[in-house]
Design an enzyme around this catalytic site. Structure first.
Site, PDB file in Angstrom:
ATOM      1  N   SER A 234       0.821  -1.222   0.000  1.00 47.63           N
ATOM      2  CA  SER A 234       0.000   0.000   0.000  1.00 47.63           C
ATOM      3  C   SER A 234       0.852   1.269   0.000  1.00 47.63           C
ATOM      4  O   SER A 234       2.023   1.254   0.402  1.00 47.63           O
ATOM      5  CB  SER A 234      -0.920   0.001   1.223  1.00 47.63           C
ATOM      6  OG  SER A 234      -1.723  -1.157   1.230  1.00 47.63           O
TER       7      SER A 234
HETATM    8  N1  SAM Z   1      -0.347  -5.308   4.074  1.00 48.55           N
HETATM    9  C1  SAM Z   1       0.342  -5.584   2.850  1.00 48.55           C
HETATM   10  C2  SAM Z   1       1.707  -4.965   2.781  1.00 48.55           C
HETATM   11  O1  SAM Z   1       2.096  -4.257   3.713  1.00 48.55           O
HETATM   12  O2  SAM Z   1       2.385  -5.226   1.792  1.00 48.55           O
HETATM   13  C3  SAM Z   1      -0.463  -5.201   1.634  1.00 48.55           C
HETATM   14  C4  SAM Z   1      -1.610  -6.055   1.478  1.00 48.55           C
HETATM   15  S1  SAM Z   1      -2.283  -6.209  -0.148  1.00 48.55           S
HETATM   16  C5  SAM Z   1      -2.967  -4.609  -0.394  1.00 48.55           C
HETATM   17  C6  SAM Z   1      -3.663  -7.257   0.323  1.00 48.55           C
HETATM   18  C7  SAM Z   1      -3.246  -8.652   0.728  1.00 48.55           C
HETATM   19  O3  SAM Z   1      -4.380  -9.324   1.282  1.00 48.55           O
HETATM   20  C8  SAM Z   1      -2.770  -9.500  -0.437  1.00 48.55           C
HETATM   21  O4  SAM Z   1      -1.508 -10.016  -0.192  1.00 48.55           O
HETATM   22  C9  SAM Z   1      -3.831 -10.613  -0.520  1.00 48.55           C
HETATM   23  O5  SAM Z   1      -3.319 -11.843  -0.972  1.00 48.55           O
HETATM   24  C10 SAM Z   1      -4.289 -10.681   0.920  1.00 48.55           C
HETATM   25  N2  SAM Z   1      -5.595 -11.308   1.134  1.00 48.55           N
HETATM   26  C11 SAM Z   1      -6.736 -11.186   0.410  1.00 48.55           C
HETATM   27  N3  SAM Z   1      -7.720 -11.918   0.962  1.00 48.55           N
HETATM   28  C12 SAM Z   1      -7.186 -12.513   2.074  1.00 48.55           C
HETATM   29  C13 SAM Z   1      -7.702 -13.390   3.071  1.00 48.55           C
HETATM   30  N4  SAM Z   1      -8.978 -13.822   3.088  1.00 48.55           N
HETATM   31  N5  SAM Z   1      -6.878 -13.804   4.047  1.00 48.55           N
HETATM   32  C14 SAM Z   1      -5.583 -13.393   4.085  1.00 48.55           C
HETATM   33  N6  SAM Z   1      -5.036 -12.575   3.165  1.00 48.55           N
HETATM   34  C15 SAM Z   1      -5.835 -12.132   2.176  1.00 48.55           C
END
Ligand code: SAM
Length: 229
Positions: free
Chosen positions: A68
């Site tokens: 992000s």
């Molecule tokens: N917090 C992260 C960082 O600092 O890089 C960025 C996160 S990215 C915007 C969103 C993340 O949520 C992705 O890696 C995606 O695979 C994960 N995600 C989506 N649905 C999910 C779920 N049900 N459980 C765990 N992770 C999930």
């Protein structure tokens, strides 16, 4: 966490990022500013993208996912109002950057990711940094981590169609949940606080995140066309 790398050639860029992108937009909490100054964001982006790590935007990290925008990381961290003694849950480990920022302030951070490869990569970075208070989990974070609950703070870094009930259940009394809620390509950042058996909710700002996929999120396949925060 070891963040005082002598060979950190990005120190100046990180200082500028905090001043121009974060302080200038109104974030004043010292612990948040310190965490953003300390965590080496360039280690969490793709190797050939390191020189852009401190720019004012989200970046691709592979698997259709993103790290992000720095301001959004700081804002969501600030909204949790952490004091330092909390156990925090992050849903969506991604690169691991947000977890590292949280771990700089909170006592213990549990972070859950559905893509094994992303979680494994984040583990390598945490090892390199010597982080000792971040616990990685693989699975569907829409269900939270019942074994580790209650949490004094929960942050979801992917967009939910509605607030996952399990996450509300796993909040400690007084604890806050910060998450993007809304449609597939546009959401609002919401803060929920547990007050006894009730919850207070406020809406902060418009955002656009990649989808939260899972039992209490969007269905599989909703990740296509991800170009978001
Ligand atoms: N917090 C992260 C960082 O600092 O890089 C960025 C996160 S990215 C915007 C969103 C993340 O949520 C992705 O890696 C995606 O695979 C994960 N995600 C989506 N649905 C999910 C779920 N049900 N459980 C765990 N992770 C999930």
């Amino acid at each position: 966490m070891l963040t005082d790398h002598q060979d950190d050639i990005y120190l100046e860029q990180r200082e500028r990022m905090v001043r121009d992108q974060i302080e200038r937009r109104g974030i004043r909490t010292q612990s948040v500013l310190e965490a953003m100054r300390a965590v080496p964001r360039h280690l969490f982006v793709l190797p050939d993208q390191q020189k852009f790590a401190y720019s004012d935007g989200a970046m691709r990290i592979g698997h259709g996912q993103t790290i992000s925008q720095p301001y959004i990381v700081a804002l969501m961290t600030d909204l949790l109002k952490l004091r330092g003694d909390e156990k925090v849950l992050e849903v969506g480990t991604g690169s691991g950057y947000q977890a590292a920022v949280l771990a700089h302030i909170a006592k213990e951070v549990h972070t859950i990711e559905r893509h094994v490869a992303l979680s494994e990569n984040a583990a390598l970075i945490f090892e390199e940094l010597g982080s000792e208070n971040i616990y990685l989990h693989i699975g569907d974070g829409t269900l939270g981590l019942p074994d580790q609950a209650p949490f004094q703070g929960i942050m979801v870094t992917a967009a939910a169609p509605k607030v996952p009930p399990a996450l509300l259940d796993q909040l400690d009394d007084g604890g806050k949940l910060v998450l993007p809620v809304g449609r597939r390509f546009s959401q609002v950042l919401e803060v929920w606080q547990r007050v006894g058996a009730k919850y207070k909710q406020e809406t902060v700002t418009a955002v656009a995140f990649v989808p939260l996929i899972g039992e209490e999120g969007w269905p599989e396949g909703a990740e296509d066309r991800s170009h978001l925060w």
